[in-house]
Design an enzyme around this catalytic site. Structure first.
Site, PDB file in Angstrom:
ATOM      1  N   ASP A  66      -1.462  16.356  -2.870  1.00 45.47           N
ATOM      2  CA  ASP A  66      -1.627  15.389  -3.950  1.00 45.47           C
ATOM      3  C   ASP A  66      -0.543  15.641  -4.997  1.00 45.47           C
ATOM      4  OD1 ASP A  66      -4.277  13.569  -5.051  1.00 45.47           O
ATOM      5  OD2 ASP A  66      -2.735  14.140  -6.509  1.00 45.47           O
ATOM      6  N   ASN A  96     -13.482   9.044  -3.210  1.00 44.81           N
ATOM      7  CA  ASN A  96     -13.815   8.158  -4.324  1.00 44.81           C
ATOM      8  C   ASN A  96     -13.882   6.736  -3.758  1.00 44.81           C
ATOM      9  OD1 ASN A  96     -13.721  10.293  -6.185  1.00 44.81           O
ATOM     10  ND2 ASN A  96     -11.508  10.080  -6.426  1.00 44.81           N
ATOM     11  N   HIS A 128      -8.839   7.739   1.737  1.00 42.40           N
ATOM     12  CA  HIS A 128      -8.300   9.103   1.756  1.00 42.40           C
ATOM     13  C   HIS A 128      -9.382  10.052   1.284  1.00 42.40           C
ATOM     14  CE1 HIS A 128      -7.534   7.249  -2.150  1.00 42.40           C
ATOM     15  NE2 HIS A 128      -7.733   8.442  -2.675  1.00 42.40           N
ATOM     16  N   HIS A 133     -10.026  13.755  -0.485  1.00 39.56           N
ATOM     17  CA  HIS A 133      -9.378  14.842  -1.233  1.00 39.56           C
ATOM     18  C   HIS A 133      -9.933  16.168  -0.723  1.00 39.56           C
ATOM     19  CE1 HIS A 133      -7.983  12.306  -4.775  1.00 39.56           C
ATOM     20  NE2 HIS A 133      -8.885  11.503  -4.246  1.00 39.56           N
ATOM     21  N   HIS A 166      -4.798   1.464   8.165  1.00 40.68           N
ATOM     22  CA  HIS A 166      -5.269   1.101   6.825  1.00 40.68           C
ATOM     23  C   HIS A 166      -6.724   0.629   6.847  1.00 40.68           C
ATOM     24  CE1 HIS A 166      -4.687  -0.425   2.632  1.00 40.68           C
ATOM     25  NE2 HIS A 166      -5.741  -1.137   3.001  1.00 40.68           N
ATOM     26  N   CYS A 216       0.259   3.476   3.040  1.00 40.76           N
ATOM     27  CA  CYS A 216       0.905   2.939   4.248  1.00 40.76           C
ATOM     28  C   CYS A 216       2.388   3.288   4.239  1.00 40.76           C
ATOM     29  CB  CYS A 216       0.712   1.426   4.336  1.00 40.76           C
ATOM     30  SG  CYS A 216      -0.943   0.909   4.836  1.00 40.76           S
ATOM     31  N   HIS A 245      -6.449   2.702   0.064  1.00 35.13           N
ATOM     32  CA  HIS A 245      -6.270   3.077   1.479  1.00 35.13           C
ATOM     33  C   HIS A 245      -7.077   4.360   1.593  1.00 35.13           C
ATOM     34  CE1 HIS A 245      -3.295   3.798   5.067  1.00 35.13           C
ATOM     35  NE2 HIS A 245      -4.288   4.686   5.163  1.00 35.13           N
ATOM     36  N   CYS A 263       0.837  -1.215   0.000  1.00 29.75           N
ATOM     37  CA  CYS A 263       0.000   0.000   0.000  1.00 29.75           C
ATOM     38  C   CYS A 263       0.865   1.255   0.000  1.00 29.75           C
ATOM     39  CB  CYS A 263      -0.940  -0.001   1.205  1.00 29.75           C
ATOM     40  SG  CYS A 263      -1.852   1.542   1.375  1.00 29.75           S
ATOM     41  N   GLY A 292     -13.470   6.412  -9.524  1.00 33.21           N
ATOM     42  CA  GLY A 292     -12.165   7.059  -9.635  1.00 33.21           C
ATOM     43  C   GLY A 292     -11.166   6.682  -8.559  1.00 33.21           C
TER      44      GLY A 292
HETATM   45  P1  AMP Z   1      -8.023   8.288  -5.816  1.00 33.32           P
HETATM   46  O1  AMP Z   1      -7.907   8.241  -7.326  1.00 33.32           O
HETATM   47  O2  AMP Z   1      -9.276   8.921  -5.303  1.00 33.32           O
HETATM   48  O3  AMP Z   1      -7.773   6.897  -5.240  1.00 33.32           O
HETATM   49  O4  AMP Z   1      -6.882   9.249  -5.315  1.00 33.32           O
HETATM   50  C1  AMP Z   1      -5.549   8.873  -5.272  1.00 33.32           C
HETATM   51  C2  AMP Z   1      -4.759  10.144  -5.341  1.00 33.32           C
HETATM   52  O5  AMP Z   1      -3.477   9.878  -4.856  1.00 33.32           O
HETATM   53  C3  AMP Z   1      -4.604  10.711  -6.754  1.00 33.32           C
HETATM   54  O6  AMP Z   1      -5.179  12.016  -6.797  1.00 33.32           O
HETATM   55  C4  AMP Z   1      -3.092  10.720  -6.974  1.00 33.32           C
HETATM   56  O7  AMP Z   1      -2.666  11.859  -7.681  1.00 33.32           O
HETATM   57  C5  AMP Z   1      -2.570  10.708  -5.555  1.00 33.32           C
HETATM   58  N1  AMP Z   1      -1.262  10.115  -5.365  1.00 33.32           N
HETATM   59  C6  AMP Z   1      -0.819   8.923  -5.812  1.00 33.32           C
HETATM   60  N2  AMP Z   1       0.438   8.710  -5.394  1.00 33.32           N
HETATM   61  C7  AMP Z   1       0.788   9.791  -4.650  1.00 33.32           C
HETATM   62  C8  AMP Z   1       1.948  10.161  -3.945  1.00 33.32           C
HETATM   63  N3  AMP Z   1       3.046   9.383  -3.899  1.00 33.32           N
HETATM   64  N4  AMP Z   1       1.969  11.349  -3.300  1.00 33.32           N
HETATM   65  C9  AMP Z   1       0.895  12.150  -3.327  1.00 33.32           C
HETATM   66  N5  AMP Z   1      -0.254  11.852  -3.975  1.00 33.32           N
HETATM   67  C10 AMP Z   1      -0.297  10.685  -4.629  1.00 33.32           C
END
Ligand code: AMP
Length: 122
Positions: A40, A95, A108, A110, A56, A17, A106, A14, A101
């Site tokens: 992000d 999401n 989160h 936005h 997690h 994580c 894990h 993950c 999307g």
């Molecule tokens: P989701 O598509 O809702 O699962 O959101 C995942 C988000 O994580 C996306 O907006 C990605 O741009 C962001 N993301 C993926 N890897 C990283 C990272 N290493 N650091 C910061 N954001 C990330």
């Protein structure tokens, strides 16, 4: 800001994580005992921060069912991030599932803000 150690729930595969554990770098903007918030990597608004519980859970439904207080803590952190890094107004998006999307499994939220936001989810 520095991250602390990974909780017992951490998954080896993950990415969030790994960010929680400090194994992958992130641009941290806030952290509490149970939650971290970092920028992000692909921002969709002037303020685009991810609020992530250290523990997690796969998605917001699993989190809400297991630990609703932690979900409330995430909302509190989102509000603080928007107050500290924008004008205090924000959108908070979870999401849930690939068709919605979700790409990181894990939970989160936005935090989007810093501008008058449009509404084009599809
Ligand atoms: P989701 O598509 O809702 O699962 O959101 C995942 C988000 O994580 C996306 O907006 C990605 O741009 C962001 N993301 C993926 N890897 C990283 C990272 N290493 N650091 C910061 N954001 C990330």
């Amino acid at each position: 800001m520095t991250n602390s150690s990974s909780p017992a729930s951490a998954r080896a595969d993950c990415i969030f994580c790994k960010i929680v554990a400090g194994e992958i770098e992130s641009q941290l903007v806030k952290e509490t005992e149970d939650v971290i918030a970092f920028r992000d990597i692909n921002p969709q608004a002037p303020l685009h921060v991810l609020v992530v519980p250290r523990r997690h859970y796969g998605d917001v439904t699993q989190l809400a069912g297991s630990d609703p207080k932690l979900l409330a803590e995430m909302v509190k952190v989102a509000n603080a991030v928007a107050a500290e890094h924008a004008d205090g107004q924000f959108r908070f998006i979870f999401n849930s599932g690939p068709n919605a999307g979700q790409s990181v499994f894990h939970v989160h939220g936005h935090v989007l803000g810093g501008a008058r936001l449009g509404w084009t989810p599809a």
